[in-house]
Design a protein around this motif. Sequence first.
Motif, mmCIF file in Angstrom:
data_model
loop_
_atom_site.group_PDB
_atom_site.id
_atom_site.type_symbol
_atom_site.label_atom_id
_atom_site.label_comp_id
_atom_site.label_asym_id
_atom_site.label_seq_id
_atom_site.Cartn_x
_atom_site.Cartn_y
_atom_site.Cartn_z
ATOM 1 N N VAL A 88 -51.619 -137.464 -7.160
ATOM 2 C CA VAL A 88 -50.283 -138.185 -7.726
ATOM 3 C C VAL A 88 -49.971 -138.624 -9.418
ATOM 4 O O VAL A 88 -48.646 -138.463 -9.579
ATOM 5 N N ALA A 89 -50.988 -139.021 -10.002
ATOM 6 C CA ALA A 89 -50.290 -139.223 -10.974
ATOM 7 C C ALA A 89 -49.813 -138.663 -11.746
ATOM 8 O O ALA A 89 -49.051 -138.339 -12.788
ATOM 9 N N ARG A 90 -50.393 -136.514 -11.639
ATOM 10 C CA ARG A 90 -49.947 -135.878 -12.887
ATOM 11 C C ARG A 90 -48.198 -135.480 -11.785
ATOM 12 O O ARG A 90 -47.627 -135.490 -13.036
ATOM 13 N N GLN A 91 -48.420 -135.879 -10.842
ATOM 14 C CA GLN A 91 -46.694 -135.543 -10.198
ATOM 15 C C GLN A 91 -45.762 -136.418 -10.793
ATOM 16 O O GLN A 91 -44.557 -135.932 -11.102
ATOM 17 N N LEU A 92 -46.061 -138.156 -11.001
ATOM 18 C CA LEU A 92 -45.326 -139.145 -11.725
ATOM 19 C C LEU A 92 -44.747 -138.238 -12.740
ATOM 20 O O LEU A 92 -44.131 -138.756 -13.337
ATOM 21 N N ASP A 93 -45.883 -138.018 -13.383
ATOM 22 C CA ASP A 93 -45.494 -137.466 -15.058
ATOM 23 C C ASP A 93 -44.369 -136.645 -15.182
ATOM 24 O O ASP A 93 -43.939 -136.211 -15.957
ATOM 25 N N LEU A 94 -45.021 -135.120 -14.260
ATOM 26 C CA LEU A 94 -44.242 -133.996 -14.274
ATOM 27 C C LEU A 94 -42.720 -134.668 -13.844
ATOM 28 O O LEU A 94 -41.912 -134.123 -14.588
ATOM 29 N N MET A 101 -50.786 -128.111 -3.636
ATOM 30 C CA MET A 101 -50.115 -129.291 -5.063
ATOM 31 C C MET A 101 -50.320 -128.614 -5.791
ATOM 32 O O MET A 101 -49.655 -129.445 -6.505
ATOM 33 N N GLU A 102 -51.360 -128.998 -6.307
ATOM 34 C CA GLU A 102 -51.673 -128.921 -7.870
ATOM 35 C C GLU A 102 -51.002 -126.888 -8.787
ATOM 36 O O GLU A 102 -51.028 -127.433 -9.731
ATOM 37 N N LEU A 103 -51.069 -126.468 -7.245
ATOM 38 C CA LEU A 103 -50.507 -125.395 -8.007
ATOM 39 C C LEU A 103 -49.014 -124.971 -7.573
ATOM 40 O O LEU A 103 -48.553 -124.744 -9.047
ATOM 41 N N GLU A 104 -48.774 -126.313 -7.341
ATOM 42 C CA GLU A 104 -46.870 -126.354 -7.693
ATOM 43 C C GLU A 104 -46.720 -127.515 -8.644
ATOM 44 O O GLU A 104 -46.164 -126.662 -9.507
ATOM 45 N N ALA A 105 -48.047 -128.462 -9.006
ATOM 46 C CA ALA A 105 -47.528 -129.062 -9.962
ATOM 47 C C ALA A 105 -47.901 -128.161 -11.489
ATOM 48 O O ALA A 105 -47.437 -127.530 -12.324
ATOM 49 N N ASP A 106 -49.064 -126.851 -11.165
ATOM 50 C CA ASP A 106 -48.880 -126.243 -12.452
ATOM 51 C C ASP A 106 -48.014 -125.452 -12.768
ATOM 52 O O ASP A 106 -47.100 -124.922 -13.941
ATOM 53 N N ALA A 107 -46.976 -124.613 -11.507
ATOM 54 C CA ALA A 107 -45.801 -123.898 -11.981
ATOM 55 C C ALA A 107 -44.790 -125.124 -12.232
ATOM 56 O O ALA A 107 -43.139 -124.174 -13.420
ATOM 57 N N VAL A 108 -44.618 -125.805 -12.130
ATOM 58 C CA VAL A 108 -43.660 -127.062 -12.759
ATOM 59 C C VAL A 108 -43.403 -127.413 -13.952
ATOM 60 O O VAL A 108 -42.910 -127.058 -15.153
ATOM 61 N N GLU A 109 -44.921 -127.550 -14.791
ATOM 62 C CA GLU A 109 -45.539 -126.963 -16.330
ATOM 63 C C GLU A 109 -45.329 -126.560 -16.706
ATOM 64 O O GLU A 109 -44.759 -126.841 -17.815
ATOM 65 N N ARG A 110 -45.291 -125.201 -16.015
ATOM 66 C CA ARG A 110 -45.246 -123.978 -17.083
ATOM 67 C C ARG A 110 -43.762 -124.015 -17.063
ATOM 68 O O ARG A 110 -43.327 -123.244 -18.048
ATOM 69 N N LEU A 154 -38.064 -119.945 -15.830
ATOM 70 C CA LEU A 154 -36.777 -120.476 -15.073
ATOM 71 C C LEU A 154 -35.719 -119.639 -14.218
ATOM 72 O O LEU A 154 -35.638 -119.561 -13.717
ATOM 73 N N GLU A 155 -35.737 -118.656 -15.517
ATOM 74 C CA GLU A 155 -34.690 -117.407 -15.318
ATOM 75 C C GLU A 155 -35.384 -117.057 -14.637
ATOM 76 O O GLU A 155 -34.231 -115.859 -13.640
ATOM 77 N N GLN A 156 -36.500 -116.677 -14.777
ATOM 78 C CA GLN A 156 -37.330 -115.104 -14.270
ATOM 79 C C GLN A 156 -38.025 -116.221 -12.763
ATOM 80 O O GLN A 156 -38.419 -115.011 -11.937
ATOM 81 N N ALA A 157 -37.912 -117.007 -12.664
ATOM 82 C CA ALA A 157 -38.862 -117.788 -11.367
ATOM 83 C C ALA A 157 -37.467 -117.627 -9.983
ATOM 84 O O ALA A 157 -36.656 -117.229 -9.709
ATOM 85 N N PRO A 158 -38.142 -117.505 -9.016
ATOM 86 C CA PRO A 158 -38.216 -117.121 -8.059
ATOM 87 C C PRO A 158 -37.857 -118.577 -7.014
ATOM 88 O O PRO A 158 -38.234 -118.857 -7.548
ATOM 89 N N GLU A 159 -36.688 -117.908 -6.502
ATOM 90 C CA GLU A 159 -36.690 -119.106 -5.532
ATOM 91 C C GLU A 159 -37.921 -120.062 -4.824
ATOM 92 O O GLU A 159 -38.828 -118.679 -4.001
#
Length: 109
Positions: A64-70, A17-26, A34-39
């Motif tokens: 959870v707090a980080r995900q809410l901020d994102l 889940m933290e890796l997913e949050a890292d990807a969203v932040e990037r 976004l244009e280069q990101a794979p599905e």
Amino acid sequence: MTSPDWTAAWTAALAEMELEADAVERMLRHRDLLEQAPERAVFVPPSGIGPLPLELTDRARQLVARQLDLSRELSVAIAGNRQQARLVSRTRREGGGGGAPPVYFDNRT
């Protein structure tokens, strides 16, 4: 008392889940990615990992707090994109006088 298997399973789930949050932040920081990101697949929590071990409670709360901020940041970004799309649409409609189309330049970067 929690099982060592539960702790390992929860640690792995939180790490994913933290890796997913890292990807969203990037993507939020570098929109061109976004244009280069794979599905990406939607995160599916593992089943049968038992209750969250007490020693992981703080980490889970922070995540959870980080995900809410994102989530809030994504909402703002989506609203901004919609506003830009409306502006482009209006500019195309109103600028159809036969000349060169108007150009929008975003220099906020």
